[in-house]
Design an enzyme around this catalytic site. Structure first.
Site, short mmCIF file in Angstrom:
data_model
loop_
_atom_site.label_atom_id
_atom_site.label_comp_id
_atom_site.label_asym_id
_atom_site.label_seq_id
_atom_site.Cartn_x
_atom_site.Cartn_y
_atom_site.Cartn_z
NE ARG A 44 -4.17 -1.68 -0.03
CZ ARG A 44 -4.05 -2.70 -0.84
NH1 ARG A 44 -3.28 -2.78 -1.64
NH2 ARG A 44 -5.29 -3.67 -0.95
CD GLU A 45 2.77 3.09 -4.72
OE1 GLU A 45 2.02 4.32 -5.27
OE2 GLU A 45 3.61 2.85 -5.36
NE ARG A 71 -5.78 25.99 -1.96
CZ ARG A 71 -5.13 26.18 -1.09
NH1 ARG A 71 -3.59 26.16 -1.37
NH2 ARG A 71 -5.56 26.56 0.12
CB ALA A 83 -7.36 25.85 5.75
CG LEU A 85 0.06 22.59 4.79
CD1 LEU A 85 1.31 22.55 4.03
CD2 LEU A 85 -0.72 21.33 4.77
CD GLU A 100 -2.61 29.02 8.06
OE1 GLU A 100 -3.05 29.80 7.47
OE2 GLU A 100 -1.49 28.49 8.15
CD GLU A 104 -5.38 30.96 4.75
OE1 GLU A 104 -4.35 30.37 3.90
OE2 GLU A 104 -6.37 30.57 4.66
N PRO A 122 -8.50 8.70 3.71
CG PRO A 122 -10.17 7.40 4.74
CD PRO A 122 -9.92 8.80 3.88
N GLY A 123 -7.82 6.05 2.52
CA GLY A 123 -7.28 4.97 1.63
C GLY A 123 -5.83 5.13 1.25
CD GLU A 127 -4.89 16.53 4.50
OE1 GLU A 127 -4.82 17.81 4.68
OE2 GLU A 127 -4.88 15.98 3.33
CD GLU A 152 0.31 32.32 2.12
OE1 GLU A 152 -0.10 31.73 2.99
OE2 GLU A 152 1.23 33.26 2.10
#
Length: 202
Positions: A44-45, A71, A83, A85, A100, A104, A122-123, A127, A152
């Site tokens: 699984r990667e 984006r 939002a 990281l 943030e 922002e 989740p697969g 994150e 930004e």
């Protein structure tokens, strides 16, 4: 009846190998032991990711703060909630959310409450995203030392009616996953059957 809930589980990993490491994310290939006796090992990667925070900021008129930001992967200027990281080592999620919102959204909040935590993919990815509800808003200035760069620089801000935002989401006109999750969660809260978790310390 017991409410549905995820349960922790860990399948044995025979080996793990780093395939790629970029500036923000990486890829690891895990070889897992057979799930059943006599089965085969399988790979699984997994995308390694520091995690993220999002902020549903609602003013006294019940409007939600959104930004519009380009984006590159989506080739769109997308409607998003503030939002970012979790890329500052040791920084708690709530502090990242406060930062943030100020960077922002140019606002600060007097009241912070956890809204939801979810895993967007989740697969294939590690994150985890923490979304907070921010209320009691006041205008703020950019933090000292913060300089907008890259996408930004062209970021714009606006206040939107929550029902209009939900309508746009359901029509497929707003497609950012974090914005969808946060907006729908907040919308659900306005019904009598749902309750927030305990507020964050001030």
């Amino acid at each position: 009846m017991t409410a549905p809930h995820d349960t922790a589980e860990h399948w044995p990993v025979e080996s793990a190998r780093k395939v790629f490491q970029g500036v923000l994310v990486g890829v690891r290939r895990d070889t897992l032991a057979p799930a059943t006796p006599g089965g085969e090992f399988f790979d699984r990667e997994v995308v390694t990711h520091p995690g993220a925070v999002g902020v549903v900021a609602v003013d006294s008129a019940g409007r939600m703060l959104v930004i519009q930001q380009y984006r590159h992967a989506a080739k769109k200027r997308m409607v998003e909630i503030p939002a970012g990281l979790l890329d500052v080592e040791g920084e708690p999620a709530i502090e990242a959310a406060r930062r943030e919102l100020r960077e922002e959204g140019l606002v600060e909040a007097a009241r912070w409450t956890p809204l939801l935590t979810y895993q967007p993919s989740p697969g294939s990815s590690e994150e985890v995203v923490h979304v907070f509800l921010a209320e009691g808003l006041t205008e703020a200035t950019l933090p000292v030392g913060f300089d907008a760069e890259h996408e930004e620089v062209s970021l714009t801000r606006s206040w939107v009616d929550v029902d209009e935002l939900i309508t746009a989401i359901l029509a497929g006109q707003v497609q950012n996953g974090l914005t969808i999750a946060g907006s729908l969660a907040f919308s659900a809260l306005r019904g009598a059957k749902h309750h927030l978790r305990a507020p964050c310390p001030t």
